[in-house]
Write a protein that holds these residues in place. Structure first.
Motif, PDB file in Angstrom:
ATOM      1  N   UNK A 513       7.118  12.706  51.340  1.00  0.00           N
ATOM      2  CA  UNK A 513       6.263  11.835  52.147  1.00  0.00           C
ATOM      3  C   UNK A 513       6.749  10.394  52.001  1.00  0.00           C
ATOM      4  N   UNK A 514       7.303   9.841  53.083  1.00  0.00           N
ATOM      5  CA  UNK A 514       7.827   8.478  53.032  1.00  0.00           C
ATOM      6  C   UNK A 514       6.774   7.443  53.444  1.00  0.00           C
ATOM      7  N   UNK A 515       5.572   7.895  53.828  1.00  0.00           N
ATOM      8  CA  UNK A 515       4.578   6.974  54.372  1.00  0.00           C
ATOM      9  C   UNK A 515       3.401   6.711  53.438  1.00  0.00           C
ATOM     10  N   UNK A 516       3.139   7.626  52.507  1.00  0.00           N
ATOM     11  CA  UNK A 516       1.919   7.531  51.703  1.00  0.00           C
ATOM     12  C   UNK A 516       2.231   7.007  50.307  1.00  0.00           C
ATOM     13  N   UNK A 517       1.676   5.863  49.911  1.00  0.00           N
ATOM     14  CA  UNK A 517       1.939   5.335  48.570  1.00  0.00           C
ATOM     15  C   UNK A 517       1.022   5.905  47.494  1.00  0.00           C
ATOM     16  N   UNK A 518       0.045   6.728  47.867  1.00  0.00           N
ATOM     17  CA  UNK A 518      -0.998   7.162  46.936  1.00  0.00           C
ATOM     18  C   UNK A 518      -0.439   8.024  45.802  1.00  0.00           C
ATOM     19  N   UNK A 519      -1.034   7.864  44.603  1.00  0.00           N
ATOM     20  CA  UNK A 519      -0.736   8.721  43.451  1.00  0.00           C
ATOM     21  C   UNK A 519      -1.732   9.872  43.339  1.00  0.00           C
ATOM     22  N   UNK A 520      -2.682   9.952  44.237  1.00  0.00           N
ATOM     23  CA  UNK A 520      -3.745  10.954  44.148  1.00  0.00           C
ATOM     24  C   UNK A 520      -3.210  12.352  44.462  1.00  0.00           C
ATOM     25  N   UNK A 521      -3.638  13.339  43.650  1.00  0.00           N
ATOM     26  CA  UNK A 521      -3.302  14.739  43.928  1.00  0.00           C
ATOM     27  C   UNK A 521      -4.063  15.181  45.169  1.00  0.00           C
ATOM     28  N   UNK A 522      -3.353  15.771  46.141  1.00  0.00           N
ATOM     29  CA  UNK A 522      -3.986  16.140  47.407  1.00  0.00           C
ATOM     30  C   UNK A 522      -3.987  17.656  47.573  1.00  0.00           C
ATOM     31  N   UNK A 523      -5.155  18.196  47.948  1.00  0.00           N
ATOM     32  CA  UNK A 523      -5.296  19.642  48.118  1.00  0.00           C
ATOM     33  C   UNK A 523      -4.385  20.156  49.227  1.00  0.00           C
TER      34      UNK A 523
END
Length: 657
Positions: A513-523
């Motif tokens: 994913x080149x667009x999302x900076x989040x560190x959150x684990x995603x289901x």
């Protein structure tokens, strides 16, 4: 330069254990006095015994134009062990257009009892017959061997080195005219320095005149046995001028005390530290995290392999180089116990596009079958140990690595000092040293040499803010194994990858994913990873579906460059480059006679992306050789595609800066 492919091996006919070349219709050596001839022509002809004795604390570099059976190398190795001081290092470089197979090399040299203590190690590390450069390390003997499989002139035109002695070996000019020509002699001159010696068995007029024209002084001496004369001599001319593209040149490092600070304790930093300390350096590694490999290098497992195309390009050539180097590096230096496993890898064709790509690769027949070969779904299932619904390619020497454990292992050397929980906010040049400061403008450390290998730290340093690096988010899924889980014997790659479990945990994924900076684990990323697994291993995916425990995961941000190739080398002075090379805006082919201006003592090893397991060990060697001004185990065209200045030059030519 030709792209890296399978290299044609020597065609031999054997007579009383003596190899005879059917390509050149000549013998490689005389089985009765071959060792004496090698000693007389090449070792004595270059006065190596005396020069080895005087090489304390130095690097001595020998270059050879025909590796052949390896007799010259083994003879030199034996002489080195007998006479060189313990703090000297030998770099032996050899080209071979038609290399021996591993089996033929062993057969040819096993007749000499003098080599039996050395031969097994050479045979163990001997590379697959792929054209290009191959670095072999013999640390107990303080020797590096760089084998270059291909035409001697082409290979040496790609070499970065300063040669001290030449072995002009190979079949006679009358039998191998392609090698003995003025282009080779001219390239020899570019790699030599005043005092570089040479020796050759031939005294042919073509060779003598060619060497003289290139700047070598020639001396005829009595030949060996029935040979009337041989040639020796030395280079006493000025090396030829630069090639007009100074931004591609490798600048000499500033004065230093073999001490370096490395910012970043991931794969790039750890491999650089390892390569430097094994050349006698003291290294300090600084990282903002509480321990090593906590950012992009922190996944539980990673696949160790190179995705090979049907028609190689620079990136795939680099990745194959890196894969072969990483295998040799791991086998020589890193215990397999929980750190890595050479269990092979199946690269499955799960889409029509991938089926066509793999079919083209097989049809092109560029790679040895021992490196990679096609398998059908039944064969893939046999290899994997559970049903596999797709055909694919099998790379038997591939496997998996725990990047965290590898980094910890590499950083355990007593000459590597690690400082964690330390964030470097700013760097500045002060006199002959770089000073590193924290957010309170307090001095952390200083050194003449700094290597920035921390992906997330790069852009905040003013000197490196122009480098086009970007984070790529990746989420892997981790699932606890159970006794009921089907066995898996190899790494599987399709749209994602999965490895055999380590510490009772499966590791599979990964998202890109080149667009999302989040560190959150995603289901949704877990679901995507499970879908990729279902496509390649339906039985294992079905087992996971029965588990009550949801998968855990880890998010990391891989650092990639704008062209997805690593950035390794001296850090360019951005403003000076813009000023000095501005003419490229109007004439992209202009040839300059100025020197490129880099930040003295500042180097980078960055942007390995998802290929760090195969590019970081090679990158560490490359940077260590740049800093030590020793022969580089990589072709110039591949060094150039990783040059940190490439983006400035490209944008100047495009007129975008």
């Amino acid at each position: 330069m030709s792209q890296q492919t399978s290299c044609p091996n020597a065609q031999l006919r054997w007579c009383d254990n003596q190899p005879f070349s059917t390509q050149y219709e000549d013998v490689y050596f005389n089985s009765e006095n071959g060792l004496e001839e090698t000693d007389y022509v090449f070792l004595q002809g270059n006065n190596l015994k005396e020069r080895f004795r005087k090489s304390a604390g130095q690097n001595f570099v020998i270059a050879e134009t025909g590796f052949g059976s390896g007799m010259n190398f083994l003879s030199t190795w034996k002489l080195w062990l007998e006479h060189a001081p313990y703090d000297a290092r030998l770099h032996y470089i050899s080209a071979e257009r038609f290399p021996f197979s591993r089996e033929d090399l062993q057969k040819a040299m096993q007749i000499w009892p003098e080599f039996q203590a050395l031969l097994p190690e050479l045979i163990r590390q001997y590379p697959p017959l792929m054209s290009g450069f191959h670095r072999l390390n013999f640390p107990d003997s303080r020797i590096n061997l760089t084998l270059m499989f291909g035409d001697a002139t082409e290979m040496y035109s790609q070499l970065t080195a300063h040669i001290d002695a030449w072995f002009l070996d190979g079949f006679a000019p009358s039998k191998n005219a392609d090698m003995w020509h003025e282009d080779l002699f001219r390239i020899m001159a570019t790699l030599s320095h005043p005092g570089t010696t040479f020796a050759t068995f031939t005294s042919a007029s073509k060779v003598r005149k060619g060497l003289q024209a290139a700047g070598f002084e020639i001396k005829k001496i009595p030949g060996f046995g029935p040979k009337r004369e041989i040639l020796t001599g030395q280079f006493n001319s000025a090396p030829p001028a630069e090639n007009g593209t100074p931004w591609l040149s490798l600048p000499p490092p500033p004065p230093h005390r073999k001490h370096a600070i490395i910012i970043g304790a991931g794969l790039a930093g750890a491999c650089t530290a390892w390569s430097l300390v094994h050349r006698g350096w003291k290294v300090e590694v600084i990282d903002q995290h509480p321990e090593a490999a906590q950012a992009g290098s922190g996944n539980h497992q990673g696949a160790l392999y190179a995705k090979l195309p049907a028609k190689p390009i620079s990136s795939s050539q680099l990745h194959l180089h890196g894969f072969l180097h990483a295998l040799n590096f791991l086998n020589n230096n890193v215990p397999a116990d929980g750190i890595w496993n050479q269990c092979g890898m199946l690269q499955l064709a799960t889409t029509e596009k991938e089926k066509q790509r793999q079919a083209a690769l097989v049809d092109e027949n560029r790679y040895p079958e021992a490196l990679i070969h096609a398998v059908d779904s039944f064969q893939a299932s046999e290899i994997a140990g559970q049903p596999v619904p797709h055909a694919g390619l099998y790379i038997p020497d591939a496997g998996w690595v725990s990047p965290v454990r590898l980094c910890h292992y590499l950083l355990q050397h007593p000459d590597i000092h690690c400082r964690f929980n330390t964030r470097v906010e700013k760097i500045s040049r002060n006199g002959d040293e770089w000073h590193l400061y924290d957010s309170n403008d307090q001095l952390i450390a200083s050194s003449a040499i700094i290597v920035v290998a921390g992906a997330s730290e790069t852009k905040r340093f003013e000197q490196l803010s122009h480098l086009p690096v970007k984070p790529i988010r990746g989420q892997v899924s981790l699932q606890q194994t159970t006794p009921q889980a089907p066995a898996l014997n190899t790494v599987i790659c399709g749209e994602g990858y999965i490895s055999p479990p380590l510490d009772n945990r499966w590791c599979f994924g990964a998202s890109f994913d080149v667009k999302t900076p989040s560190d959150e684990i995603r289901a949704e990323d877990h679901q995507s990873n499970l879908k990729k697994l279902q496509d390649v291993l339906p039985e294992l995916a079905g087992h996971f579906a029965t588990q009550t425990e949801s998968p855990h995961g880890r998010v990391s941000h891989r650092c990639a460059s704008a062209d997805y190739l690593p950035i390794i080398g001296a850090a360019p002075d951005y403003n000076a480059f813009i000023s000095d090379f501005e003419r490229l805006r109007k004439d992209s082919k202009w040839r300059f006679d100025c020197q490129a201006k880099n930040h003295p003592g500042l180097y980078v090893n960055l942007a390995h992306g998802s290929k760090g397991l195969i590019t970081a060990p090679l990158g560490g060697e490359l940077l260590a050789d740049i800093l030590n001004m020793t022969p580089i185990p990589l072709e110039k065209n591949l060094i150039n595609v990783m040059n940190p200045a490439r983006f400035i030059i490209k944008n100047l030519k495009k007129g975008t800066i």
